[in-house]
Design a protein around this motif. Structure first.
Motif, mmCIF file in Angstrom:
data_model
loop_
_atom_site.group_PDB
_atom_site.id
_atom_site.type_symbol
_atom_site.label_atom_id
_atom_site.label_comp_id
_atom_site.label_asym_id
_atom_site.label_seq_id
_atom_site.Cartn_x
_atom_site.Cartn_y
_atom_site.Cartn_z
ATOM 1 N N HIS A 238 -32.558 14.768 -18.341
ATOM 2 C CA HIS A 238 -32.957 15.435 -19.504
ATOM 3 C C HIS A 238 -32.035 16.193 -20.331
ATOM 4 O O HIS A 238 -32.146 16.632 -21.589
ATOM 5 C CB HIS A 238 -34.122 16.673 -18.979
ATOM 6 N N GLU A 239 -30.861 16.761 -19.594
ATOM 7 C CA GLU A 239 -29.860 17.574 -20.330
ATOM 8 C C GLU A 239 -29.469 16.762 -21.315
ATOM 9 O O GLU A 239 -28.913 15.366 -21.143
ATOM 10 C CB GLU A 239 -28.847 17.868 -19.028
ATOM 11 N N ARG A 240 -29.122 17.291 -22.623
ATOM 12 C CA ARG A 240 -28.755 16.455 -23.719
ATOM 13 C C ARG A 240 -27.592 15.749 -23.563
ATOM 14 O O ARG A 240 -27.608 14.421 -24.022
ATOM 15 C CB ARG A 240 -28.375 17.537 -24.764
ATOM 16 N N LYS B 188 -34.757 16.216 -14.394
ATOM 17 C CA LYS B 188 -33.961 17.299 -14.664
ATOM 18 C C LYS B 188 -32.521 16.990 -15.101
ATOM 19 O O LYS B 188 -31.921 17.457 -16.090
ATOM 20 C CB LYS B 188 -34.074 18.660 -14.164
ATOM 21 N N VAL B 189 -32.144 15.804 -14.525
ATOM 22 C CA VAL B 189 -30.638 15.369 -14.530
ATOM 23 C C VAL B 189 -30.561 14.684 -15.862
ATOM 24 O O VAL B 189 -29.396 14.950 -16.638
ATOM 25 C CB VAL B 189 -30.016 14.525 -13.453
ATOM 26 N N ARG C 141 -26.063 14.471 -20.939
ATOM 27 C CA ARG C 141 -26.271 13.324 -19.888
ATOM 28 C C ARG C 141 -27.203 12.292 -20.302
ATOM 29 O O ARG C 141 -26.886 11.091 -20.251
ATOM 30 C CB ARG C 141 -26.896 13.933 -18.453
ATOM 31 N N ASN D 235 -15.942 18.809 -20.539
ATOM 32 C CA ASN D 235 -17.294 18.661 -20.328
ATOM 33 C C ASN D 235 -17.902 17.205 -19.874
ATOM 34 O O ASN D 235 -18.657 17.133 -19.187
ATOM 35 C CB ASN D 235 -17.924 19.087 -21.908
ATOM 36 N N GLN E 245 -20.119 16.270 -16.640
ATOM 37 C CA GLN E 245 -21.399 15.616 -16.742
ATOM 38 C C GLN E 245 -21.341 14.363 -16.110
ATOM 39 O O GLN E 245 -22.449 13.916 -15.524
ATOM 40 C CB GLN E 245 -21.758 15.440 -18.233
ATOM 41 N N ASN F 213 -21.929 14.922 -12.220
ATOM 42 C CA ASN F 213 -23.512 15.317 -12.169
ATOM 43 C C ASN F 213 -24.097 13.731 -12.035
ATOM 44 O O ASN F 213 -25.086 13.688 -11.147
ATOM 45 C CB ASN F 213 -23.928 16.092 -13.119
#
Length: 103
Positions: free
Chosen positions: A10-12, A7-8, A14, A44, A48, A51
């Motif tokens: 998968h975010e567009r 999920k980390v 990142r 932004n 990112q 994260n």
């Protein structure tokens, strides 16, 4: 077959950052270059990157050069492995959705 999409990654944004770093010719990539080429705001991109760093996928380097702060980013071994696993997982998912090829 169970799919385990990170999920980390998968975010567009990142995913874009990791892909950009993985395909870059330099080991350390300037923050501003990433920001401009991926058309992101500083805020932004900073969020990112934090994260991704917390997940161990990138390393952020900060220093002062010519009395100005300079930030560079590099992909870690874990980041490259995670990206490759993500790509493989997505390819498997696509193959499953498409089904067997017809001859």
């Amino acid at each position: 077959m169970k799919f385990t999409i990170d999920k980390v990654i998968h975010e567009r944004v990142r995913l874009l950052i990791l892909t950009y770093l993985a395909s870059h010719s330099q080991k350390k990539v300037p923050f501003n270059e990433i920001k401009e080429n991926l058309e992101l705001t500083s805020g932004n991109l900073s969020v990112q990157l934090k994260n991704l760093e917390e997940a161990g996928f990138i390393k952020i380097f900060k220093k002062i050069k010519d009395n100005k702060p300079e930030t560079t980013v590099s992909l870690t071994t874990a980041g490259l492995r995670g990206l490759n696993e993500y790509i493989e997982e997505m390819e498997n998912l696509i193959k499953k959705v498409k089904g067997p090829k017809e001859n």
